[in-house]
Design a protein around this motif. Structure first.
Motif, short mmCIF file in Angstrom:
data_model
loop_
_atom_site.label_atom_id
_atom_site.label_comp_id
_atom_site.label_asym_id
_atom_site.label_seq_id
_atom_site.Cartn_x
_atom_site.Cartn_y
_atom_site.Cartn_z
N ILE A 56 9.01 -2.27 -12.36
CA ILE A 56 10.24 -2.27 -13.17
C ILE A 56 9.93 -2.14 -14.66
O ILE A 56 10.54 -1.32 -15.36
N ALA A 57 8.98 -2.94 -15.13
CA ALA A 57 8.75 -3.04 -16.58
C ALA A 57 8.38 -1.70 -17.21
O ALA A 57 8.77 -1.42 -18.35
N THR A 58 7.65 -0.87 -16.48
CA THR A 58 7.18 0.39 -17.08
C THR A 58 7.95 1.61 -16.58
O THR A 58 7.61 2.74 -16.92
N PHE A 59 9.00 1.37 -15.77
CA PHE A 59 9.70 2.53 -15.18
C PHE A 59 10.36 3.39 -16.26
O PHE A 59 11.04 2.90 -17.15
N ASP A 60 10.15 4.68 -16.13
CA ASP A 60 10.78 5.62 -17.05
C ASP A 60 10.88 6.96 -16.33
O ASP A 60 9.88 7.45 -15.78
N TRP A 61 12.05 7.56 -16.36
CA TRP A 61 12.21 8.84 -15.64
C TRP A 61 11.28 9.92 -16.18
O TRP A 61 10.96 10.87 -15.46
N SER A 62 10.85 9.80 -17.44
CA SER A 62 9.98 10.85 -17.98
C SER A 62 8.62 10.87 -17.28
O SER A 62 7.88 11.86 -17.35
N LEU A 63 8.28 9.79 -16.57
CA LEU A 63 7.01 9.75 -15.84
C LEU A 63 7.12 10.43 -14.47
O LEU A 63 6.13 10.78 -13.85
N VAL A 64 8.34 10.56 -13.98
CA VAL A 64 8.57 10.99 -12.59
C VAL A 64 8.39 12.51 -12.47
O VAL A 64 8.97 13.27 -13.25
N ARG A 65 7.58 12.93 -11.49
CA ARG A 65 7.35 14.36 -11.31
C ARG A 65 8.67 15.08 -11.04
O ARG A 65 9.63 14.49 -10.53
N ALA A 76 0.85 -1.20 0.00
CA ALA A 76 0.00 0.00 0.00
C ALA A 76 0.88 1.25 0.00
O ALA A 76 0.60 2.23 -0.71
N LEU A 77 1.95 1.21 0.78
CA LEU A 77 2.85 2.36 0.85
C LEU A 77 3.56 2.58 -0.49
O LEU A 77 3.67 3.71 -0.99
N CYS A 78 4.00 1.49 -1.09
CA CYS A 78 4.67 1.58 -2.39
C CYS A 78 3.69 2.11 -3.44
O CYS A 78 4.06 2.94 -4.27
N GLY A 79 2.45 1.64 -3.36
CA GLY A 79 1.43 2.10 -4.31
C GLY A 79 1.20 3.60 -4.20
O GLY A 79 1.10 4.31 -5.21
N TRP A 80 1.14 4.08 -2.95
CA TRP A 80 0.92 5.52 -2.75
C TRP A 80 2.11 6.32 -3.27
O TRP A 80 1.95 7.32 -3.97
N LEU A 81 3.32 5.85 -2.97
CA LEU A 81 4.52 6.56 -3.44
C LEU A 81 4.60 6.54 -4.97
O LEU A 81 4.94 7.55 -5.59
N ALA A 82 4.28 5.40 -5.56
CA ALA A 82 4.34 5.29 -7.03
C ALA A 82 3.32 6.24 -7.66
O ALA A 82 3.58 6.85 -8.70
N PHE A 83 2.17 6.39 -6.99
CA PHE A 83 1.11 7.28 -7.50
C PHE A 83 1.55 8.74 -7.43
O PHE A 83 1.51 9.46 -8.44
N ILE A 84 2.03 9.18 -6.26
CA ILE A 84 2.40 10.61 -6.16
C ILE A 84 3.63 10.93 -7.01
O ILE A 84 3.83 12.06 -7.43
N THR A 85 4.42 9.91 -7.29
CA THR A 85 5.63 10.12 -8.10
C THR A 85 5.30 10.24 -9.59
O THR A 85 6.06 10.83 -10.35
N GLY A 86 4.17 9.65 -9.98
CA GLY A 86 3.78 9.67 -11.39
C GLY A 86 3.99 8.35 -12.10
O GLY A 86 3.79 8.22 -13.30
N LEU A 87 4.40 7.34 -11.33
CA LEU A 87 4.68 6.03 -11.95
C LEU A 87 3.41 5.20 -12.15
O LEU A 87 3.43 4.23 -12.89
N ARG A 88 2.32 5.57 -11.44
CA ARG A 88 1.05 4.85 -11.59
C ARG A 88 -0.09 5.86 -11.61
O ARG A 88 -0.01 6.92 -10.99
N ASP A 89 -1.18 5.49 -12.27
CA ASP A 89 -2.32 6.41 -12.38
C ASP A 89 -3.22 6.38 -11.16
O ASP A 89 -4.02 7.28 -10.94
N THR A 90 -3.15 5.30 -10.39
CA THR A 90 -4.00 5.16 -9.20
C THR A 90 -3.12 4.73 -8.02
O THR A 90 -2.04 4.14 -8.23
N PRO A 91 -3.57 4.99 -6.78
CA PRO A 91 -2.72 4.68 -5.63
C PRO A 91 -2.85 3.25 -5.10
O PRO A 91 -2.50 2.98 -3.96
N GLY A 92 -3.32 2.34 -5.92
CA GLY A 92 -3.53 0.95 -5.46
C GLY A 92 -2.21 0.26 -5.10
O GLY A 92 -1.14 0.64 -5.57
#
Ligand code: GLU
Length: 305
Positions: free
Chosen positions: A279-288, A255-271
């Motif tokens: 790993i598979a979709t990581f890209d610095w261009s997504l990161v706020r 849950a914590l990783c999901g929230w961090l990934a969401f606020i960072t821009g790596l995921r569209d939802t905080p699930g």
């Protein structure tokens, strides 16, 4: 790519620690690179041995793994070799100038502290060399002007010898100081990329000059956004409010990783999500790129705009 996450073991991991660890880890894992956990535990006033293990346990709980774990206090031989080398080239000198004196001079340094005016540059080392010296040791920097754009597009410009002043490399209490330990250890592990919070951007130029003095390679730098909190009316780096032991009462690691990934821009939802699933979709261009205010109400983390 060879990189490292290098937390100071002065306390438990907090959300900012996890954010930086996650981004560093994903950068390496996304390209099949190597990532080392280096526990920066040299400061006897602020570090405690139990925090080394707490840091390892908390990052493991969060879902990160490491190709190697380095305890910086076991790297003394290399740190001392670097001091020998600086002494041989005549660059090491004793300096007892107090922090109060630097404050009195009052010249602000880029890292938020006070610049040193290089006053003691011509003090000789005692007979017996730096090992016989009870005073703090500084290294005389050449006047190199450093100017570069880091991987995030941040322009970093500084003349460390003037803007910061010669750095302390061994402290009065005998501890090897951060900049020296950092460049020696980064080179020993063949780090190619350094990824760290924007608050450390002012450290890059002085470390680059030290690398030149010691004939060490310069890695590529990337600085990422910070989590901030309200502290005494202004925004400061988020690290006082809550740490992993308390977060664990409300949050699972996913849950914590999901929230961090969401606020960072790596995921569209905080699930909930595990670091390995990013790993598979990581890209610095997504990161706020903008820093983000965060609050903790005793049970939930929230982004504040
Ligand atoms: N130990 C430093 C810190 O926790 C970071 C060192 C680095 O990444 O170079 O702020």
């Amino acid at each position: 790519m060879i990189t490292r996450f290098a937390p100071s073991t002065t306390g438990h991991a907090h959300p900012g620690t996890l954010l930086s660890a996650l981004l560093t880890w994903l950068s390496a894992r996304a390209v099949g690179g190597r990532v080392v956990l280096r526990l920066e535990n040299l400061d006897p006033q602020r570090c405690r041995p139990e925090f080394d293990q707490a840091m390892i346990d908390e990052l493991t709980w969060f879902g990160l793994n490491w190709d190697e774990i380095v305890h910086q206090d076991r790297r003394t031989a290399d740190h001392e070799t670097a001091l020998d080398r600086l002494a041989e080239t005549g660059l090491l000198y004793p300096c007892s100038c107090s922090r109060a004196r630097l404050k009195e001079i009052g010249r602000a340094a880029p890292d938020g502290g006070y610049a040193y005016d290089n006053r003691c540059r011509h003090q000789p080392l005692p007979i017996g060399g730096w090992r016989a010296c009870a005073e703090p040791l500084r290294v005389r920097l050449p006047g190199d002007a450093i100017s570069f754009t880091d991987e995030s597009g941040m322009i970093i410009q500084q003349t460390p010898a003037r803007d910061m002043g010669d750095p302390v490399v061994r402290r009065r209490d005998g501890a090897i100081a951060y900049h020296l330990a950092c460049v020696v250890d980064d080179a020993a592990m063949h780090a190619t990329h350094l990824i760290r919070g924007r608050d450390l951007a002012p450290s890059a130029p002085v470390q680059m000059v030290l690398q030149r003095l010691l004939d060490l390679p310069t890695p590529t730098y990337r600085h990422h956004f910070l989590l901030l909190e309200k502290s005494g009316g202004k925004l400061a780096k988020f690290h006082q409010s809550v740490a992993v032991p308390e977060l664990k009462r409300t949050y699972s690691a996913e849950a914590l990783c999901g929230w961090l990934a969401f606020i960072t821009g790596l995921r569209d939802t905080p699930g909930a999500v595990r670091p390995s699933e990013l790993i598979a979709t990581f890209d610095w261009s997504l990161v706020r790129t903008e820093d983000l205010g965060v609050s903790w109400d005793g049970s939930v983390l929230a982004a504040v705009s």
